[in-house]
Design a protein around this motif. Structure first.
Motif, PDB file in Angstrom:
ATOM      1  N   ASP A 123       0.828  -1.210   0.000  1.00 23.70           N
ATOM      2  CA  ASP A 123       0.000   0.000   0.000  1.00 23.70           C
ATOM      3  C   ASP A 123       0.860   1.256   0.000  1.00 23.70           C
ATOM      4  O   ASP A 123       0.525   2.258  -0.640  1.00 23.70           O
ATOM      5  N   TYR A 124       1.978   1.211   0.697  1.00 21.81           N
ATOM      6  CA  TYR A 124       2.897   2.356   0.745  1.00 21.81           C
ATOM      7  C   TYR A 124       3.498   2.631  -0.632  1.00 21.81           C
ATOM      8  O   TYR A 124       3.529   3.774  -1.096  1.00 21.81           O
ATOM      9  N   PHE A 125       3.983   1.593  -1.290  1.00 22.65           N
ATOM     10  CA  PHE A 125       4.585   1.773  -2.610  1.00 22.65           C
ATOM     11  C   PHE A 125       3.567   2.306  -3.611  1.00 22.65           C
ATOM     12  O   PHE A 125       3.893   3.136  -4.458  1.00 22.65           O
ATOM     13  N   ALA A 126       2.340   1.824  -3.509  1.00 17.70           N
ATOM     14  CA  ALA A 126       1.288   2.314  -4.404  1.00 17.70           C
ATOM     15  C   ALA A 126       1.002   3.788  -4.129  1.00 17.70           C
ATOM     16  O   ALA A 126       0.822   4.584  -5.061  1.00 17.70           O
ATOM     17  N   ALA A 127       0.969   4.172  -2.850  1.00 16.31           N
ATOM     18  CA  ALA A 127       0.704   5.568  -2.497  1.00 16.31           C
ATOM     19  C   ALA A 127       1.828   6.481  -2.973  1.00 16.31           C
ATOM     20  O   ALA A 127       1.596   7.652  -3.308  1.00 16.31           O
ATOM     21  N   GLN A 128       3.051   5.946  -3.025  1.00 11.94           N
ATOM     22  CA  GLN A 128       4.187   6.728  -3.509  1.00 11.94           C
ATOM     23  C   GLN A 128       4.232   6.808  -5.034  1.00 11.94           C
ATOM     24  O   GLN A 128       5.029   7.556  -5.593  1.00 11.94           O
ATOM     25  N   GLY A 129       3.386   6.027  -5.693  1.00 16.60           N
ATOM     26  CA  GLY A 129       3.358   6.028  -7.149  1.00 16.60           C
ATOM     27  C   GLY A 129       4.434   5.173  -7.787  1.00 16.60           C
ATOM     28  O   GLY A 129       4.726   5.313  -8.977  1.00 16.60           O
ATOM     29  N   PHE A 130       5.041   4.270  -7.019  1.00 20.48           N
ATOM     30  CA  PHE A 130       6.095   3.418  -7.562  1.00 20.48           C
ATOM     31  C   PHE A 130       5.521   2.347  -8.491  1.00 20.48           C
ATOM     32  O   PHE A 130       5.983   2.159  -9.606  1.00 20.48           O
ATOM     33  N   PHE A 131       4.529   1.638  -7.987  1.00 16.04           N
ATOM     34  CA  PHE A 131       3.851   0.590  -8.757  1.00 16.04           C
ATOM     35  C   PHE A 131       2.597   0.195  -7.989  1.00 16.04           C
ATOM     36  O   PHE A 131       2.415   0.595  -6.830  1.00 16.04           O
ATOM     37  N   GLU A 132       1.743  -0.600  -8.609  1.00 13.78           N
ATOM     38  CA  GLU A 132       0.500  -1.007  -7.976  1.00 13.78           C
ATOM     39  C   GLU A 132       0.776  -1.985  -6.824  1.00 13.78           C
ATOM     40  O   GLU A 132       1.718  -2.783  -6.884  1.00 13.78           O
ATOM     41  N   SER A 133      -0.054  -1.925  -5.805  1.00 17.60           N
ATOM     42  CA  SER A 133       0.144  -2.784  -4.640  1.00 17.60           C
ATOM     43  C   SER A 133       0.079  -4.261  -5.026  1.00 17.60           C
ATOM     44  O   SER A 133       0.846  -5.076  -4.495  1.00 17.60           O
ATOM     45  N   GLU A 134      -0.815  -4.610  -5.938  1.00 18.61           N
ATOM     46  CA  GLU A 134      -0.939  -6.009  -6.344  1.00 18.61           C
ATOM     47  C   GLU A 134       0.314  -6.510  -7.059  1.00 18.61           C
ATOM     48  O   GLU A 134       0.632  -7.702  -6.976  1.00 18.61           O
ATOM     49  N   GLN A 135       1.011  -5.617  -7.735  1.00 17.09           N
ATOM     50  CA  GLN A 135       2.268  -6.006  -8.389  1.00 17.09           C
ATOM     51  C   GLN A 135       3.304  -6.404  -7.342  1.00 17.09           C
ATOM     52  O   GLN A 135       4.042  -7.385  -7.512  1.00 17.09           O
ATOM     53  N   PHE A 136       3.360  -5.632  -6.264  1.00 15.56           N
ATOM     54  CA  PHE A 136       4.319  -5.951  -5.207  1.00 15.56           C
ATOM     55  C   PHE A 136       3.942  -7.250  -4.509  1.00 15.56           C
ATOM     56  O   PHE A 136       4.802  -8.086  -4.225  1.00 15.56           O
ATOM     57  N   LEU A 137       2.662  -7.429  -4.220  1.00 16.16           N
ATOM     58  CA  LEU A 137       2.222  -8.650  -3.550  1.00 16.16           C
ATOM     59  C   LEU A 137       2.520  -9.882  -4.409  1.00 16.16           C
ATOM     60  O   LEU A 137       2.919 -10.928  -3.884  1.00 16.16           O
ATOM     61  N   ALA A 138       2.322  -9.734  -5.714  1.00 15.18           N
ATOM     62  CA  ALA A 138       2.612 -10.864  -6.617  1.00 15.18           C
ATOM     63  C   ALA A 138       4.108 -11.172  -6.620  1.00 15.18           C
ATOM     64  O   ALA A 138       4.513 -12.348  -6.605  1.00 15.18           O
ATOM     65  N   GLY A 170      17.740   4.382  -8.068  1.00 11.34           N
ATOM     66  CA  GLY A 170      17.611   5.272  -9.205  1.00 11.34           C
ATOM     67  C   GLY A 170      16.162   5.329  -9.644  1.00 11.34           C
ATOM     68  O   GLY A 170      15.475   4.311  -9.696  1.00 11.34           O
ATOM     69  N   SER A 171      15.686   6.540  -9.940  1.00  7.19           N
ATOM     70  CA  SER A 171      14.266   6.709 -10.232  1.00  7.19           C
ATOM     71  C   SER A 171      13.806   5.934 -11.453  1.00  7.19           C
ATOM     72  O   SER A 171      12.632   5.653 -11.609  1.00  7.19           O
ATOM     73  N   GLY A 172      14.737   5.580 -12.326  1.00  6.37           N
ATOM     74  CA  GLY A 172      14.346   4.807 -13.503  1.00  6.37           C
ATOM     75  C   GLY A 172      14.428   3.314 -13.289  1.00  6.37           C
ATOM     76  O   GLY A 172      14.245   2.541 -14.222  1.00  6.37           O
ATOM     77  N   GLN A 173      14.731   2.876 -12.057  1.00  9.67           N
ATOM     78  CA  GLN A 173      14.973   1.463 -11.797  1.00  9.67           C
ATOM     79  C   GLN A 173      13.946   0.829 -10.870  1.00  9.67           C
ATOM     80  O   GLN A 173      14.072  -0.338 -10.528  1.00  9.67           O
ATOM     81  N   ILE A 174      12.964   1.552 -10.428  1.00 10.26           N
ATOM     82  CA  ILE A 174      12.092   1.049  -9.375  1.00 10.26           C
ATOM     83  C   ILE A 174      11.094   0.041  -9.929  1.00 10.26           C
ATOM     84  O   ILE A 174      10.186   0.386 -10.679  1.00 10.26           O
ATOM     85  N   THR A 175      11.296  -1.212  -9.568  1.00  2.57           N
ATOM     86  CA  THR A 175      10.370  -2.290  -9.902  1.00  2.57           C
ATOM     87  C   THR A 175      10.167  -3.126  -8.646  1.00  2.57           C
ATOM     88  O   THR A 175      11.024  -3.124  -7.748  1.00  2.57           O
ATOM     89  N   PRO A 176       9.059  -3.838  -8.528  1.00  2.00           N
ATOM     90  CA  PRO A 176       8.879  -4.697  -7.355  1.00  2.00           C
ATOM     91  C   PRO A 176      10.015  -5.693  -7.168  1.00  2.00           C
ATOM     92  O   PRO A 176      10.480  -5.909  -6.047  1.00  2.00           O
ATOM     93  N   ALA A 177      10.481  -6.281  -8.252  1.00  2.00           N
ATOM     94  CA  ALA A 177      11.545  -7.288  -8.148  1.00  2.00           C
ATOM     95  C   ALA A 177      12.833  -6.686  -7.613  1.00  2.00           C
ATOM     96  O   ALA A 177      13.523  -7.291  -6.778  1.00  2.00           O
ATOM     97  N   LEU A 178      13.179  -5.487  -8.062  1.00  2.00           N
ATOM     98  CA  LEU A 178      14.416  -4.856  -7.616  1.00  2.00           C
ATOM     99  C   LEU A 178      14.311  -4.427  -6.157  1.00  2.00           C
ATOM    100  O   LEU A 178      15.256  -4.583  -5.376  1.00  2.00           O
TER     101      LEU A 178
END
Length: 347
Positions: A123-138, A170-178
């Motif tokens: 939920d935090y990452f989604a609120a920050q606009g990084f990626f969707e919460s479901e992407q992180f959970l997956a 790095g702002s261009g590198q933010i993914t759930p996996a990383l």
């Protein structure tokens, strides 16, 4: 000779102008520039000029060729790197080229507090606009044992092993996996050596250690009570008593109690793999990401005779050896909370 000299002087004057910083104020705001993978040198120059960061795309092209040759001769056959950069019009063309070449991308920091669950992180990452919460959970449901072979078997997710810390990417590198890889690497660096240093004498498996520490993390408010709470939980486990801790019930039901809305008897009795009131032993997985302090508390619990503790709602707990003392403490705390504050006596 005069013509050659004149021509050389003219070229030097043009080149000095092209590589000089833009004439801007000292307070010129930073310009964010995103470079996608595979972007050509010409396109980068056009984007820099459009953003007001360089004066001449021709100068950019000439400098890039010279810079590339120079770095190649120095044994650095790199190139401009993709990413998002924060650049200033005050920077010279060569400085901008160096920043892009070295990949000094704009960094974005994020902090994961101790005691957060994977759901809270998502939920935090989604609120920050990084990626969707479901992407992180997956992504957190994938167990990367090829990269981290120490991860326990039969884990449905990475709960408890994503180490709470402040990170920068790095702002261009933010993914759930990383993000997950960084947090697992931090666990591997900070937490795993603690366990391995005592594994010969520790009866707990790695998963059980982290699970018990996650309960201590959720129960302890004051640092000085961590080891005492760990000692109480250790006492309960040794005599076969159910742990009976509220945070496991909350985790299993996906709720959070408050002083004004405590758990109900129905909720405490609701069957769940995580309900330590009805199930013996530890829950099937950790319930949060424990801090180093909680992990250490489980390794070195306080030796005591307590079997019970109840929160005073001020961060402290009342610890008791018998059920009768525990129930008396519960009643006293309830009465104190229910009693209205005394009114001052006005003469």
């Amino acid at each position: 000779m005069a013509l050659v000299g004149f021509g050389t002087w003219q070229s030097w004057r043009w080149w000095s102008w092209a590589k000089a910083p833009m004439v801007v104020t000292d307070t010129a705001p930073l310009v964010q520039l995103a470079i996608e993978p595979g972007t050509s040198v010409d396109r980068i120059g056009q984007d820099l000029a459009a953003a007001g960061l360089i004066r001449s795309t021709t100068a950019w092209d000439v400098w890039s060729r010279a810079w590339s040759l120079r770095r190649d001769l120095a044994g650095d056959p790199g190139f401009y790197q993709a990413g998002t950069y924060a650049l200033s019009p005050n920077q010279s063309l060569p400085d901008i080229a160096r920043v892009l070449w070295d990949g000094e991308v704009e960094e974005i920091g994020f902090t994961i507090p101790e005691g957060w669950s994977i759901r809270q992180m998502a939920d935090y990452f989604a609120a920050q606009g990084f990626f969707e919460s479901e992407q992180f959970l997956a992504a957190a449901a994938q167990i990367p044992r090829d990269r981290f072979p120490w991860l326990p078997d039969n884990m449905p997710h990475l709960e408890g092993f994503l180490f709470p810390e402040t990170y920068a990417l790095g702002s261009g590198q933010i993914t759930p996996a990383l993000v997950i890889e960084m947090m697992l690497t931090q666990f591997e660096t900070v937490a795993l050596p603690l366990y391995q240093s005592q594994s010969s004498t520790l009866a707990l498996t790695l998963k059980d250690w982290v699970t018990l520490a996650s309960i201590v993390e959720k129960e302890a408010v004051l640092p000085e009570e961590r080891a005492r709470i760990a000692g109480v939980l250790d006492n309960r486990l040794r005599i076969g008593m159910n742990l009976q801790v509220d945070p496991t019930v909350e985790y299993g039901l996906g709720i959070q109690q408050t002083p004004d809305r405590p758990l109900t008897l129905t909720e405490v009795q609701t069957p769940s793999p995580y309900n330590t009131y009805v199930n013996p032993g530890l829950p099937p997985t950790p319930i949060a990401s424990p801090s180093r302090a909680s992990l250490e508390a489980v390794l070195n619990p306080e030796v005591n005779d307590y079997l019970y503790f109840v929160a005073r709602y001020d961060g402290t707990h009342v610890f008791s050896q018998t059920l009768a003392d525990h129930e008396a403490a519960q009643e006293a705390i309830h009465d104190a909370r229910s009693s209205p504050p005394s009114s001052p006596i006005i003469p």
